[in-house]
Every structure is written in C-alpha cells, then in structure tokens.
Design a protein around this motif. Structure first.
Motif, PDB file in Angstrom:
ATOM      1  N   ASN A 264       0.839  -1.188   0.000  1.00  0.00           N
ATOM      2  CA  ASN A 264       0.000   0.000   0.000  1.00  0.00           C
ATOM      3  C   ASN A 264       0.879   1.244   0.000  1.00  0.00           C
ATOM      4  O   ASN A 264       1.753   1.406   0.833  1.00  0.00           O
ATOM      5  N   ARG A 265       0.695   2.101  -0.979  1.00  0.00           N
ATOM      6  CA  ARG A 265       1.339   3.404  -1.061  1.00  0.00           C
ATOM      7  C   ARG A 265       2.853   3.279  -0.867  1.00  0.00           C
ATOM      8  O   ARG A 265       3.475   4.050  -0.138  1.00  0.00           O
ATOM      9  N   GLU A 266       3.443   2.311  -1.567  1.00  0.00           N
ATOM     10  CA  GLU A 266       4.874   2.064  -1.391  1.00  0.00           C
ATOM     11  C   GLU A 266       5.731   3.252  -1.816  1.00  0.00           C
ATOM     12  O   GLU A 266       6.859   3.408  -1.336  1.00  0.00           O
ATOM     13  N   THR A 267       5.224   4.076  -2.711  1.00  0.00           N
ATOM     14  CA  THR A 267       5.995   5.227  -3.185  1.00  0.00           C
ATOM     15  C   THR A 267       5.559   6.521  -2.511  1.00  0.00           C
ATOM     16  O   THR A 267       6.003   7.600  -2.906  1.00  0.00           O
ATOM     17  N   ASP A 268       4.719   6.432  -1.505  1.00  0.00           N
ATOM     18  CA  ASP A 268       4.253   7.630  -0.820  1.00  0.00           C
ATOM     19  C   ASP A 268       5.437   8.346  -0.181  1.00  0.00           C
ATOM     20  O   ASP A 268       6.270   7.724   0.476  1.00  0.00           O
ATOM     21  N   PRO A 269       5.537   9.683  -0.354  1.00  0.00           N
ATOM     22  CA  PRO A 269       6.672  10.396   0.256  1.00  0.00           C
ATOM     23  C   PRO A 269       6.589  10.466   1.777  1.00  0.00           C
ATOM     24  O   PRO A 269       7.596  10.788   2.431  1.00  0.00           O
ATOM     25  N   ASN A 270       5.426  10.158   2.353  1.00  0.00           N
ATOM     26  CA  ASN A 270       5.242  10.230   3.802  1.00  0.00           C
ATOM     27  C   ASN A 270       5.511   8.858   4.422  1.00  0.00           C
ATOM     28  O   ASN A 270       4.774   7.907   4.165  1.00  0.00           O
ATOM     29  N   PRO A 271       6.560   8.732   5.241  1.00  0.00           N
ATOM     30  CA  PRO A 271       6.949   7.410   5.737  1.00  0.00           C
ATOM     31  C   PRO A 271       5.878   6.723   6.567  1.00  0.00           C
ATOM     32  O   PRO A 271       5.786   5.486   6.535  1.00  0.00           O
ATOM     33  N   ASP A 272       5.064   7.472   7.306  1.00  0.00           N
ATOM     34  CA  ASP A 272       4.057   6.823   8.138  1.00  0.00           C
ATOM     35  C   ASP A 272       2.866   6.319   7.334  1.00  0.00           C
ATOM     36  O   ASP A 272       2.003   5.653   7.892  1.00  0.00           O
ATOM     37  N   TRP A 273       2.807   6.631   6.058  1.00  0.00           N
ATOM     38  CA  TRP A 273       1.754   6.094   5.198  1.00  0.00           C
ATOM     39  C   TRP A 273       2.238   4.890   4.394  1.00  0.00           C
ATOM     40  O   TRP A 273       1.504   4.330   3.609  1.00  0.00           O
ATOM     41  N   ARG A 274       3.479   4.484   4.611  1.00  0.00           N
ATOM     42  CA  ARG A 274       4.026   3.318   3.913  1.00  0.00           C
ATOM     43  C   ARG A 274       4.125   2.101   4.808  1.00  0.00           C
ATOM     44  O   ARG A 274       4.679   1.073   4.410  1.00  0.00           O
ATOM     45  N   GLU A 275       3.591   2.196   6.031  1.00  0.00           N
ATOM     46  CA  GLU A 275       3.798   1.152   7.023  1.00  0.00           C
ATOM     47  C   GLU A 275       2.762   0.044   6.982  1.00  0.00           C
ATOM     48  O   GLU A 275       2.863  -0.917   7.739  1.00  0.00           O
ATOM     49  N   GLY A 276       1.763   0.166   6.131  1.00  0.00           N
ATOM     50  CA  GLY A 276       0.744  -0.875   6.037  1.00  0.00           C
ATOM     51  C   GLY A 276      -0.599  -0.415   6.586  1.00  0.00           C
ATOM     52  O   GLY A 276      -0.712   0.634   7.235  1.00  0.00           O
ATOM     53  N   TYR A 277      -1.615  -1.229   6.319  1.00  0.00           N
ATOM     54  CA  TYR A 277      -2.987  -0.904   6.716  1.00  0.00           C
ATOM     55  C   TYR A 277      -3.629  -2.146   7.303  1.00  0.00           C
ATOM     56  O   TYR A 277      -3.416  -3.255   6.824  1.00  0.00           O
ATOM     57  N   GLY A 278      -4.388  -1.951   8.370  1.00  0.00           N
ATOM     58  CA  GLY A 278      -5.070  -3.067   9.013  1.00  0.00           C
ATOM     59  C   GLY A 278      -6.546  -3.062   8.689  1.00  0.00           C
ATOM     60  O   GLY A 278      -6.939  -2.947   7.538  1.00  0.00           O
ATOM     61  N   GLY A 279      -7.367  -3.179   9.710  1.00  0.00           N
ATOM     62  CA  GLY A 279      -8.811  -3.155   9.538  1.00  0.00           C
ATOM     63  C   GLY A 279      -9.364  -1.800   9.904  1.00  0.00           C
ATOM     64  O   GLY A 279      -9.975  -1.616  10.951  1.00  0.00           O
ATOM     65  N   SER A 280      -9.097  -0.814   9.052  1.00  0.00           N
ATOM     66  CA  SER A 280      -9.514   0.577   9.224  1.00  0.00           C
ATOM     67  C   SER A 280      -8.650   1.323  10.237  1.00  0.00           C
ATOM     68  O   SER A 280      -9.082   2.333  10.807  1.00  0.00           O
ATOM     69  N   PHE A 281      -7.464   0.837  10.468  1.00  0.00           N
ATOM     70  CA  PHE A 281      -6.420   1.546  11.189  1.00  0.00           C
ATOM     71  C   PHE A 281      -5.149   1.511  10.338  1.00  0.00           C
ATOM     72  O   PHE A 281      -4.840   0.502   9.698  1.00  0.00           O
ATOM     73  N   TRP A 282      -4.394   2.637  10.374  1.00  0.00           N
ATOM     74  CA  TRP A 282      -3.107   2.710   9.702  1.00  0.00           C
ATOM     75  C   TRP A 282      -1.996   2.234  10.645  1.00  0.00           C
ATOM     76  O   TRP A 282      -1.992   2.579  11.825  1.00  0.00           O
ATOM     77  N   MET A 283      -1.060   1.494  10.107  1.00  0.00           N
ATOM     78  CA  MET A 283       0.156   1.221  10.845  1.00  0.00           C
ATOM     79  C   MET A 283       1.044   2.473  10.789  1.00  0.00           C
ATOM     80  O   MET A 283       0.879   3.321   9.920  1.00  0.00           O
TER      81      MET A 283
END
Length: 492
Positions: A264-283
């Motif tokens: 998910n969003r592997e090329t996103d410039p924001n590091p906290d958005w590249r950590e994965g996604y759960g069940g409606s929570f962001w890692m």
C-alpha cells in the motif's frame, strides 16, 4: 466512566516534552484545536485551543472509518457478523433495486475485504457517479439505495483480496452491513454500546453525515468530541477492555490493528503512510493510528502504553506526526519518579490558556461599510457581498449569499458565537476580527464543529476576499459541512 487524570511525571513522562509539542504544533502552522495524552490509562495532558472546547464535537473525516470498524467489531464478537461473509449478502433488504446487475467480483467481496481496503480496486471507487447518487434525492422509495447501484456499475479491476487501494466504497459497504444486521445504524449502535463509555458527557451529541436517502457515509462524516477520540485509542491500547470489562475482544483488536501485508502506497513520500494498513487503522513507524484529513488523530503507542488524540486544521499530516515522534516520545520515561512538580504545573497552566490566533483591531474603522466579492474568492459565487452593520457584539458581519442575508456577530480580539443559517441549514460559528491601520477589515469565522476556518479579508479597492484557510474536502460551499438540516456533503 471517564479516564482518570494524573500528572505527567507521576506516569513517567517529562511535562517539558509535552510543552515542546504544544509549542511546535503552534509554531509549525498546524492550527491545533485539541490535544489529549494518556499514559497507563490516565490522562496526563488535556487542552483545547479556544474557541474549540471539550463540550463540542468536530468533523474528523476518515477517522470515522475507525469508529465504523469498532461497530463491526462488536457484531463480529457476538457472532452476528463474520469477516468471511459476502458483504452484499449483509446489506439491508431492498437496498439493491431490482434489475441491477451485480458483477461477479462484487459477489465475492467480503466484509473483511472492505475493512482492509482489499476490494480489488486500483484506485478510489467513490467517483463522480457515486457522489451524484449520494447527493441527489431520487424521489423514489428510500428503501432502495441509489449509491449501491452506482457503486456496482463500475466493477473492480482485480479479484477481491489481491489488491489494495484506499477506497471510500469499502467502508460505505461495511457500514451497510451494520445496518443490515442491526436494522438501525452505525451511530445508533455506537451510542448504545460505546460512546457513553468513551465520552460520558458528549456521546449523545455525536452526529454523522448521511446520503440523500439517510444512509451514513461510514467512511467519513462523524462529528465527535476529542474525549471520545482519546477513548477510542485507549480502548484499542487496552486490547478491547474498558474500565476492567471487555468491550471488544483481543482477537478483534489484533485483527483491526495488524497490517494485512498487502502493498500500500509504497511510493508515498510520507513514511508513516508506507507502514501498512489493518482493519480501518493505519500502521505507523510507532504504533498505529486512526486518522482523518486536516490532522484528526487517534494514535496508539503500545510500546509506551500511551494513547493520544489530536484535532487540527493542517495539510501536512506527516509533519504533525513527526512532531509527536520528535517531542513526545523522547519525554517518555524521563521524568523523576517522585515527579517534577514545576514542569507539571507549567504544562497545566499552559493548557488552560490555549487559544488560536485571535484577530483584533490595530486601527480605527467605521461601524458600517460594504464590499463586493473579489474575483479571487474561494467561496462559491453565491456569496456576492459583505457588509458591516451595528450589532450587539463589536461588529455584525452581513453576508449576501443564496439570495438572502446571513448575520454573524464578530468579536474584536475575542471569539463570539453565532449561527450561520440558510434555509434551515445551520453551522455553529465563533468569530473575531477588526480593522487594520490601512483601513481594511478582516475576520476569521471558525466553524467550530469542523476543522475549517472562513477568512474574510477586505481590500482598499472596495472588494472582499471570501475564502478558506483550507478548502474542505466536501467542497467550497460552507453549508455542505452542516449536519443539521443538510442532505449530504458533495465529496470526500
């Protein structure tokens, strides 16, 4: 019952770190509205920037998804829902109009796929046709959901479970599953089972944007207090326990807060958005979070045993998270065991005095004046002019809009309440403004049940710029942010 309070030092946190975070939120231009921090289940920092206040709810955009997922979790724990069930089978009877074709991939789409955004879409599925169906009343039987038909008209590009894309359609369908099983709504279930625990003083005030046929968006639109946001974070931090009793199962919490492993969003410039996604929570790089546009956060830090709630109006959400990591995390475990009373007292005093920048006069000006709309205004063209008239507050601003006049009280160096009301649609507003030395009048109108601020700026050429601090996701029309008396925001 509400979370108990404590001093930061009693819970092993240096209050100077929280003070540094407060300073950084303000100096960084993030327009903070509230900050609550808890450690070991005790609130160690609690503050609102006036005119925002603990008794008010605020639109938190996509943080709504985490509340919808919590409602689903209650029903999964009771065996009334299963994440393996096809989500279309769970919707209320009659939602799907007769004759609507259901693509095979949608037939195989499960509730679990929806909660994890693994619907098989390449991109956002809430497109113009879906938005139009959601916004425009049909005049037909409200038991039929025109939004569902519009969603199904565009099949996924991939098999469900094989591809990830952040997608409002997913959570809209999950909210529909809650309606189908309960015969009511997501908000009704949360009001009955969750919100009175998370925020005993404000749970009844929570509201939610709905479609033109009365269905909650699910993915956005909840207006909720910061205490409830902190309570949500604490509930998940405590593995579903609240005040010593199980509210959610630990299994559900693990499911919701563990990354699916899908890219998910592997090329996103924001590091906290590249950590994965759960069940409606962001890692995240630290713990995990629920979040919403313009800086609405429920942050869970299991390693530090901390829960954090933040509301704000910022575009740089990564920078706001960076401030939490840079200032708050180093403060954990740094306080003297016997407590640093001076630092604790300084923090308490600072939190009691928080306020957003409050416009005031720096020069004289007349009681009455009138300006026409500037061409570069970002409010819709229905907002044609502004005038000042003598009123009960320092000023009374009169907006010519939608073929009527809206009168709003404006304080000078203080926030004054009034209601932005047109055609039965109402928005609470806190306003302050004044004249400058060049003979121009300015006012900020804080739409205090949303993250957003209207800015009125007059010019010496007889025009007024009618605009936004940040244009809402729902569009430039302020009335689309209202819940009471409104039909639906235009977009998310």
């Amino acid at each position: 019952m509400p979370l108990p309070s404590s001093t930061p030092s009693a819970q092993g946190v240096d209050a100077l770190g929280i003070l540094a975070l407060v300073d950084a939120l303000e100096s960084g231009g993030h327009d903070p509205h509230s900050l609550l921090v808890a450690r070991h289940g005790r609130v160690i920092a609690r503050g609102w920037w006036a005119p925002y206040a603990p008794e008010r709810v605020q639109l938190v955009y996509s943080l709504s998804k985490s509340f919808t997922a919590t409602a689903v979790g209650l029903l999964v724990d009771e065996g009334r829902l299963s994440l393996d069930q096809p989500v279309l089978d769970l919707l209320p009877p009659g939602d799907l109009a007769e004759g609507v074709e259901v693509p095979d991939r949608y037939r195989r789409l499960t509730l679990g796929h929806c909660l994890t955004m693994a619907t098989g879409h390449d991109a956002e599925g809430w497109g113009p046709d879906v938005l139009r169906a959601a916004h425009e009343p049909t005049g037909d039987d409200d038991h039929v959901d025109p939004v569902l038909a519009a969603i199904l008209a565009t099949p996924q590009e991939h098999e469900p479970g094989s591809a990830w894309a952040y997608n409002q359609v997913a959570t809209y369908l999950a909210a529909g599953a809650v309606r189908g099983v309960t015969g009511s709504s997501v908000l009704s279930l949360l009001r009955e089972r969750v919100l009175p625990l998370l925020d005993p003083s404000g749970g009844a005030d929570v509201v939610w944007h709905r479609t033109a046929t009365g269905r909650e968006l699910g993915f956005s639109g909840i207006h909720v207090g910061t205490d409830a946001i902190l309570g949500l974070a604490q509930l998940y931090l405590d593995h579903g326990q609240w005040d010593g009793s199980p509210l959610l199962s630990p299994e559900w919490v693990d499911t919701a807060t563990t990354s699916t492993g899908l890219p998910n969003r592997e090329t996103d410039p924001n590091p906290d958005w590249r950590e994965g996604y759960g069940g409606s929570f962001w890692m995240a790089r630290h713990g995990y979070r629920g979040d919403g546009a313009y800086g609405q956060y429920a942050i869970v830090l299991p390693e530090q045993d901390m829960a954090i709630a933040i509301t704000s109006e910022t575009l740089d959400m990564q920078a706001l998270l960076d401030l939490v990591w840079d200032h708050l995390l180093p403060a954990v475990g740094q306080a003297d065991e016997v407590g640093d009373e001076l630092a604790d007292a300084a923090l308490e005093e600072r939190l009691d005095m928080l306020t957003v920048p409050t416009p005031s006069s720096s020069g004289p000006g007349p009681e009455a004046a009138r300006w026409v709309r500037a061409e570069d205004s970002t409010l819709p063209e229905a907002y044609a002019a502004m005038s000042l008239a003598p009123g009960g507050a320092a000023y009374e601003v009169v907006l010519d809009c939608h073929d009527t006049q809206v009168r709003l009280d404006v304080g000078d160096g203080e926030w004054v309440f009034s209601t932005f009301a047109v055609g039965g649609v109402e928005l609470p507003v806190m306003s302050s403004g004044g004249w400058d030395a060049e003979g121009c009048f300015s006012a900020d109108l804080r739409l205090v049940e949303t993250p957003h601020t209207l800015r009125l700026r007059t010019r010496t050429d007889g025009t007024v710029h009618l605009g936004w601090r940040e244009v809402p996701l729902y569009g430039a029309e302020p009335l689309d942010l209202a819940v009471h008396g409104s039909a639906l925001p235009r977009q998310d």
